[in-house]
Design a protein around this motif. Structure first.
Motif, PDB file in Angstrom:
ATOM      1  N   ARG A 151       0.823  -1.214   0.000  1.00 10.22           N
ATOM      2  CA  ARG A 151       0.000   0.000   0.000  1.00 10.22           C
ATOM      3  C   ARG A 151       0.856   1.262   0.000  1.00 10.22           C
ATOM      4  O   ARG A 151       0.425   2.322  -0.480  1.00 10.22           O
ATOM      5  CB  ARG A 151      -0.944  -0.017   1.201  1.00 10.22           C
ATOM      6  N   VAL A 152       2.081   1.160   0.525  1.00 13.57           N
ATOM      7  CA  VAL A 152       3.008   2.291   0.529  1.00 13.57           C
ATOM      8  C   VAL A 152       3.985   2.192  -0.642  1.00 13.57           C
ATOM      9  O   VAL A 152       4.248   3.178  -1.333  1.00 13.57           O
ATOM     10  CB  VAL A 152       3.788   2.340   1.860  1.00 13.57           C
ATOM     11  N   VAL A 153       4.525   1.005  -0.883  1.00 12.38           N
ATOM     12  CA  VAL A 153       5.612   0.841  -1.843  1.00 12.38           C
ATOM     13  C   VAL A 153       5.137   1.032  -3.283  1.00 12.38           C
ATOM     14  O   VAL A 153       5.813   1.694  -4.085  1.00 12.38           O
ATOM     15  CB  VAL A 153       6.256  -0.554  -1.665  1.00 12.38           C
ATOM     16  N   MET A 154       3.994   0.479  -3.635  1.00 16.51           N
ATOM     17  CA  MET A 154       3.575   0.561  -5.033  1.00 16.51           C
ATOM     18  C   MET A 154       3.258   1.992  -5.472  1.00 16.51           C
ATOM     19  O   MET A 154       3.702   2.418  -6.544  1.00 16.51           O
ATOM     20  CB  MET A 154       2.392  -0.381  -5.291  1.00 16.51           C
ATOM     21  N   PRO A 155       2.502   2.782  -4.693  1.00 20.33           N
ATOM     22  CA  PRO A 155       2.335   4.179  -5.114  1.00 20.33           C
ATOM     23  C   PRO A 155       3.646   4.964  -5.100  1.00 20.33           C
ATOM     24  O   PRO A 155       3.863   5.829  -5.953  1.00 20.33           O
ATOM     25  CB  PRO A 155       1.349   4.738  -4.072  1.00 20.33           C
ATOM     26  N   MET A 156       4.546   4.651  -4.138  1.00 21.94           N
ATOM     27  CA  MET A 156       5.797   5.388  -4.018  1.00 21.94           C
ATOM     28  C   MET A 156       6.702   5.154  -5.220  1.00 21.94           C
ATOM     29  O   MET A 156       7.253   6.106  -5.801  1.00 21.94           O
ATOM     30  CB  MET A 156       6.530   4.970  -2.731  1.00 21.94           C
ATOM     31  N   PHE A 157       6.881   3.909  -5.620  1.00 24.79           N
ATOM     32  CA  PHE A 157       7.843   3.588  -6.669  1.00 24.79           C
ATOM     33  C   PHE A 157       7.217   3.482  -8.061  1.00 24.79           C
ATOM     34  O   PHE A 157       7.903   3.722  -9.057  1.00 24.79           O
ATOM     35  CB  PHE A 157       8.550   2.277  -6.346  1.00 24.79           C
ATOM     36  N   LEU A 158       5.943   3.102  -8.132  1.00 24.06           N
ATOM     37  CA  LEU A 158       5.332   2.844  -9.431  1.00 24.06           C
ATOM     38  C   LEU A 158       4.221   3.819  -9.782  1.00 24.06           C
ATOM     39  O   LEU A 158       3.758   3.840 -10.925  1.00 24.06           O
ATOM     40  CB  LEU A 158       4.775   1.413  -9.477  1.00 24.06           C
ATOM     41  N   GLY A 159       3.774   4.610  -8.811  1.00 20.42           N
ATOM     42  CA  GLY A 159       2.690   5.533  -9.096  1.00 20.42           C
ATOM     43  C   GLY A 159       1.356   4.859  -9.307  1.00 20.42           C
ATOM     44  O   GLY A 159       0.520   5.332 -10.090  1.00 20.42           O
ATOM     45  N   GLN A 214      -1.043  -2.799 -11.272  1.00 21.65           N
ATOM     46  CA  GLN A 214       0.130  -2.672 -12.132  1.00 21.65           C
ATOM     47  C   GLN A 214      -0.240  -2.118 -13.504  1.00 21.65           C
ATOM     48  O   GLN A 214       0.515  -1.343 -14.096  1.00 21.65           O
ATOM     49  CB  GLN A 214       0.810  -4.034 -12.304  1.00 21.65           C
ATOM     50  N   GLN A 215      -1.396  -2.496 -14.014  1.00 15.56           N
ATOM     51  CA  GLN A 215      -1.830  -2.000 -15.319  1.00 15.56           C
ATOM     52  C   GLN A 215      -2.123  -0.502 -15.295  1.00 15.56           C
ATOM     53  O   GLN A 215      -2.105   0.149 -16.337  1.00 15.56           O
ATOM     54  CB  GLN A 215      -3.071  -2.761 -15.777  1.00 15.56           C
ATOM     55  N   ARG A 216      -2.360   0.033 -14.111  1.00 17.82           N
ATOM     56  CA  ARG A 216      -2.675   1.461 -13.975  1.00 17.82           C
ATOM     57  C   ARG A 216      -1.528   2.255 -13.375  1.00 17.82           C
ATOM     58  O   ARG A 216      -1.694   3.418 -13.022  1.00 17.82           O
ATOM     59  CB  ARG A 216      -3.938   1.627 -13.124  1.00 17.82           C
ATOM     60  N   ALA A 217      -0.365   1.617 -13.277  1.00 20.08           N
ATOM     61  CA  ALA A 217       0.805   2.317 -12.739  1.00 20.08           C
ATOM     62  C   ALA A 217       1.318   3.326 -13.760  1.00 20.08           C
ATOM     63  O   ALA A 217       1.369   3.044 -14.957  1.00 20.08           O
ATOM     64  CB  ALA A 217       1.899   1.316 -12.399  1.00 20.08           C
ATOM     65  N   ARG A 218       1.717   4.496 -13.279  1.00 16.51           N
ATOM     66  CA  ARG A 218       2.192   5.552 -14.178  1.00 16.51           C
ATOM     67  C   ARG A 218       3.600   5.291 -14.684  1.00 16.51           C
ATOM     68  O   ARG A 218       3.994   5.812 -15.717  1.00 16.51           O
ATOM     69  CB  ARG A 218       2.161   6.905 -13.455  1.00 16.51           C
ATOM     70  N   ARG A 219       4.380   4.480 -13.931  1.00 17.78           N
ATOM     71  CA  ARG A 219       5.791   4.311 -14.294  1.00 17.78           C
ATOM     72  C   ARG A 219       6.168   2.854 -14.543  1.00 17.78           C
ATOM     73  O   ARG A 219       7.337   2.520 -14.546  1.00 17.78           O
ATOM     74  CB  ARG A 219       6.682   4.875 -13.168  1.00 17.78           C
ATOM     75  N   HIS A 220       5.199   1.971 -14.753  1.00 20.89           N
ATOM     76  CA  HIS A 220       5.536   0.546 -14.854  1.00 20.89           C
ATOM     77  C   HIS A 220       6.341   0.217 -16.096  1.00 20.89           C
ATOM     78  O   HIS A 220       7.110  -0.742 -16.118  1.00 20.89           O
ATOM     79  CB  HIS A 220       4.264  -0.310 -14.814  1.00 20.89           C
TER      80      HIS A 220
END
Length: 365
Positions: A151-159, A214-220
Motif C-alpha cells: 500500500r506504501v511501496v507501489m504508489p511510491m515507486f510505481l505511481g 500494475q496495469q494502472r501504474a504511471r511508471r511501470h
C-alpha cells in the motif's frame, strides 16, 4: 520447506520490515542494531537447527530450533509493535503491519506446539493444526505483510492508485476471521469444509488486485519493480486457482507456484527497491543538504535488476518443469541458487557504490 519459508522469505521480510518501519511508516524500532542482530541470529540459528533436525532426527531434536524461532518472532514483535501502536498515521497500514507481525508470532508458537506433539509431550490433532500453522504462516504473516507494505511501496515507486481502504480492510478482516475459525476448529479436530476454497479465493483476490494496479501504474513501463510484481501477482492467481481445484497433488503444485515462485518475486522486487532507497537515504544523512547525490537508479542499476529478474525467471521455469518432470528438480535448485546469489550481489552493490561515492567526495574535498 522451512529452509525456504524461514531462510529465504523469513530473512527478507524481517530485514525489510525493520528498515521499512522507521522510513515509510514513521514507527520507531526499539533496541537498535544489536537487538536486530539478536533477532537475525535467533531466526537463522533456529531455521538451520530445524532443517538439520528434520533431515537427521536421530542426531538433533527439533524442539530447540523451534524454541529459537519462537524467540526470534517474539523479539521482532517486541522491537516493532510498540512503535506501530504509538505512531500516528494510516490506521489501515498500522493494523495491517501489526496483525501480520502478530500472525508471525502465532505461526511460530503453533510450530513449536506441533514439535511438542511429535515429541509425545502434547496431544493435539496433528494434521489439522499443521494446516492451521501453514495458513497462519503463508497467509496471515507473509501475504498479509506484503499487502500492507504494498500500500506504501507501489504508489511510491510505481505511481499506482491505492486500493480503497474499505476494500483492503474487508480483506484483512475476512482473512483473519477465516484463519481464527480454522485454528479454533483445528484445535478440536474439526475441519472447516470450505477452508481451502476460501484461502484460494483470498490469494486470487490479492493477485487480481495486484495485476489491476500494475496495469494502472504511471511508471511501470520503465520500472523493473513493476515486472517483478506483475509476474508475482499473476503467479498468485495461478497458485490460488490450482488450490481451488483441490487434491493433494494440486496442493503441492500451488505451494511450488505460490511459495516457491510468486511470493519470492514480490519480496525480491520490493527488497531491491527498498535497498537502493535506503542506500540513498543513508548517503543523504552522511552528506547533508546541498550535495548532488547519485540517484537510486545509479546505486542499483537497471542492468543488475534485469539480471536478477532474468535468473529468477529461469529458476521459475525450472521449478515449473520439475512439477511435470521431477528430474528437473536439481536443475531448479541450481537455478534458485544462482538467482539468490545475483540478488545478494545486487544488494551488496548498493553499499559498494555508496562507499565509493563517499571516498571520491572526500578526496575532492
Amino acid at each position: 520447506m522451512h529452509a525456504f519459508t524461514l531462510g529465504v522469505l523469513g530473512n527478507a521480510m524481517v530485514g525489510s520490515l525493520l528498515q521499512f518501519l522507521p522510513v515509510a511508516a514513521g514507527a520507531r524500532v526499539r533496541g537498535g542494531p544489536w537487538a536486530a542482530l539478536a533477532v537475525y541470529l535467533l531466526l537463522n540459528t533456529g531455521a538451520v537447527w530445524l532443517v538439520l533436525a528434520f533431515r537427521w532426527p536421530g542426531w538433533l531434536a527439533p524442539r530447540p530450533g523451534g524454541l529459537l524461532v519462537v524467540m526470534a518472532f517474539l523479539g521482532l514483535a517486541a522491537l516493532t509493535l510498540p512503535g506501530i501502536v504509538r505512531v500516528s498515521g494510516s490506521r489501515l497500514l498500522r493494523w495491517g503491519l501489526g496483525c501480520a507481525i502478530a500472525a508471525g508470532v502465532l505461526t511460530a508458537l503453533l510450530g513449536f506446539a506441533l514439535l511438542q506433539v511429535l515429541a509425545g509431550r502434547w496431544s493435539l490433532p496433528l494434521v489439522d493444526v499443521t494446516n492451521a500453522h501453514a495458513g497462519w504462516g503463508v497467509l496471515g504473516w507473509v501475504l498479509a505483510l506484503l499487502v500492507a507494505v504494498a500500500r506504501v511501496v507501489m504508489p511510491m515507486f510505481l505511481g499506482t492508485p491505492n486500493v480503497p481502504a474499505w476494500l483492503q480492510g474487508s480483506w484483512i478482516g475476512l482473512l483473519y476471521g477465516v484463519l481464527a475459525t480454522v485454528l479454533a476448529m483445528a484445535l478440536h479436530g474439526r475441519v472447516l469444509p470450505v477452508q481451502r476454497g476460501v484461502a484460494a479465493v483470498l490469494v486470487v483476490a490479492v493477485g487480481l488486485a495486484g495485476v489491476w494496479l500494475q496495469q494502472r501504474a504511471r511508471r511501470h513501463g520503465r520500472h523493473l519493480l513493476g515486472w517483478f510484481w506483475r509476474a508475482g501477482f499473476a503467479l498468485l492467481i495461478v497458485a490460488g486457482s490450482v488450490l481451488l481445484v483441490g487434491g493433494e497433488h494440486n496442493l503441492l503444485r500451488a505451494a511450488v507456484i505460490g511459495l516457491g515462485i510468486g511470493l519470492p518475486l514480490l519480496v525480491t522486487g520490493m527488497q531491491l527497491e527498498i535497498s537502493a532507497f535506503l542506500g540513498w537515504i543513508d548517503l543523504h544523512r552522511q552528506c547533508g543538504r546541498g550535495v548532488h547525490l547519485p540517484g537510486v537508479e545509479l546505486l542499483l542499476p537497471v542492468r543488475d535488476k534485469s539480471l536478477v529478474l532474468a535468473l529468477h525467471g529461469l529458476a521459475a521455469f525450472m521449478l515449473l518443469a520439475a512439477l511435470a518432470q521431477p528430474a528437473w528438480a536439481s536443475a531448479g535448485g541450481v537455478a534458485l541458487l544462482l538467482a539468490y546469489a545475483a540478488t545478494l550481489i545486487a544488494q551488496t552493490g548498493v553499499v559498494w557504490r555508496a562507499r565509493r561515492f563517499l571516498k571520491t567526495r572526500r578526496r575532492m574535498a
